[in-house]
Motif scaffolding. Sequence first.
Motif, short mmCIF file in Angstrom:
data_model
loop_
_atom_site.label_atom_id
_atom_site.label_comp_id
_atom_site.label_asym_id
_atom_site.label_seq_id
_atom_site.Cartn_x
_atom_site.Cartn_y
_atom_site.Cartn_z
N SER A 1 0.84 -1.20 0.00
CA SER A 1 0.00 0.00 0.00
C SER A 1 0.87 1.25 0.00
N PRO A 2 0.37 2.38 -0.51
CA PRO A 2 -0.93 2.51 -1.16
C PRO A 2 -0.90 2.01 -2.60
N GLN A 3 -2.03 1.98 -3.22
CA GLN A 3 -2.14 1.55 -4.61
C GLN A 3 -1.55 2.63 -5.53
N SER A 4 -1.76 3.88 -5.17
CA SER A 4 -1.20 4.98 -5.94
C SER A 4 -0.84 6.11 -4.99
N LEU A 5 0.06 6.96 -5.45
CA LEU A 5 0.62 7.99 -4.58
C LEU A 5 1.04 9.17 -5.44
N ILE A 6 0.65 10.35 -5.03
CA ILE A 6 1.06 11.56 -5.74
C ILE A 6 1.77 12.47 -4.74
N VAL A 7 2.98 12.89 -5.10
CA VAL A 7 3.74 13.80 -4.23
C VAL A 7 4.32 14.93 -5.08
N GLN A 8 4.66 15.99 -4.41
CA GLN A 8 5.34 17.09 -5.07
C GLN A 8 6.83 16.80 -5.14
N GLY B 1 10.55 16.82 -4.44
CA GLY B 1 11.21 17.07 -3.17
C GLY B 1 10.55 16.36 -2.00
N GLY B 2 9.34 15.85 -2.19
CA GLY B 2 8.64 15.13 -1.13
C GLY B 2 9.26 13.76 -0.89
N ILE B 3 8.77 13.08 0.15
CA ILE B 3 9.31 11.77 0.52
C ILE B 3 8.18 10.73 0.47
N PRO B 4 7.96 10.14 -0.68
CA PRO B 4 6.92 9.10 -0.74
C PRO B 4 7.36 7.86 0.03
N ILE B 5 6.42 7.22 0.68
CA ILE B 5 6.68 6.01 1.45
C ILE B 5 5.70 4.94 1.00
N ILE B 6 6.24 3.78 0.65
CA ILE B 6 5.42 2.66 0.21
C ILE B 6 5.65 1.52 1.20
N ASN B 7 4.56 0.92 1.62
CA ASN B 7 4.63 -0.09 2.67
C ASN B 7 4.25 -1.48 2.16
N CYS B 8 4.93 -2.48 2.69
CA CYS B 8 4.61 -3.86 2.35
C CYS B 8 4.60 -4.73 3.60
N ALA B 9 3.80 -5.77 3.55
CA ALA B 9 3.70 -6.70 4.68
C ALA B 9 3.65 -8.12 4.15
N TYR B 10 4.24 -9.03 4.89
CA TYR B 10 4.27 -10.44 4.47
C TYR B 10 3.90 -11.32 5.65
N GLU B 11 3.59 -12.57 5.35
CA GLU B 11 3.22 -13.52 6.41
C GLU B 11 4.26 -14.62 6.61
N ASN B 12 4.85 -15.05 5.52
CA ASN B 12 5.74 -16.22 5.59
C ASN B 12 7.10 -15.85 6.16
N THR B 13 7.40 -16.34 7.36
CA THR B 13 8.66 -16.00 8.01
C THR B 13 9.86 -16.69 7.36
N ALA B 14 9.61 -17.56 6.40
CA ALA B 14 10.71 -18.23 5.69
C ALA B 14 11.32 -17.32 4.61
N PHE B 15 10.62 -16.23 4.28
CA PHE B 15 11.19 -15.30 3.30
C PHE B 15 12.50 -14.75 3.85
N ASP B 16 13.51 -14.67 2.99
CA ASP B 16 14.81 -14.19 3.46
C ASP B 16 15.43 -13.14 2.56
N TYR B 17 14.65 -12.63 1.62
CA TYR B 17 15.17 -11.63 0.69
C TYR B 17 14.01 -10.76 0.26
N SER C 1 9.38 -1.18 4.17
CA SER C 1 8.91 -0.02 3.43
C SER C 1 10.03 0.60 2.63
N LEU C 2 9.63 1.31 1.59
CA LEU C 2 10.55 2.04 0.72
C LEU C 2 10.31 3.53 0.90
N HIS C 3 11.40 4.26 1.14
CA HIS C 3 11.33 5.71 1.23
C HIS C 3 12.18 6.29 0.11
N ILE C 4 11.63 7.29 -0.58
CA ILE C 4 12.38 7.95 -1.64
C ILE C 4 12.63 9.39 -1.21
#
Lengths: 111, 116
Positions: A7-14, A16-32, A74-77
Amino acid sequence: QQQVKQSPQSLIVQKGGIPIINCAYENTAFDYFPWYQQFPGKGPALLIAIRPDVSEKKEGRFTISFNKSAKQFSLHIMDSQPGDSATYFCAASMWGQNFVFGPGTRLSVLP
Amino acid sequence: KAGVTQTPRYLIKTRGQQVTLSCSPISGHRSVSWYQQTPGQGLQFLFEYFSETQRNKGNFPGRFSGRQFSNSRSEMNVSTLELGDSALYLCASSLEVQGSNTGELFFGEGSRLTVL
């Protein structure tokens, strides 16, 4: 358990702004946990990736924050530019295989 | 170094037909995976090949199949096409070092399939 939510599905920033995109997972076996950037008409390209033994990774203006206990990342730009306008996908994998991608976030950076 | 090459880039088929898509990985990459990308579903994993063997498979019907050749080039085939198969099909290659996948996928630009 194989799903990665984004989330979010879409994002609009000006510019110089700092967009933040968030992700969540369930499987604790993920390692990358990579982030891919895709421009229209192109295939996705790796932007930055993290493994669960670190909580943050920076590459240029891009930063991944990773919270292992919450199973979120999450990813911050920083100082976003119009050229950053693209679709961003988070993903998770086990042993470099079985990649599961989030549904994507369409980012628009206004000049 | 040449990137991942996919052919054809665009194609139009009608329901019931079959289609074959081709992917040439980056030189030295022996792992090739295929993804279906649609606006509503994002990137869905189809299958992965390594050294001519299917190593992993996603949740797609048997109409979707693939193979890999000794030069690591890969093809995927979709038989009895349905309208819902319209999508961008992406191929990605990756490098294995000492038996371990580096994890970075290098994608091609995709083959856009339209089923009428």
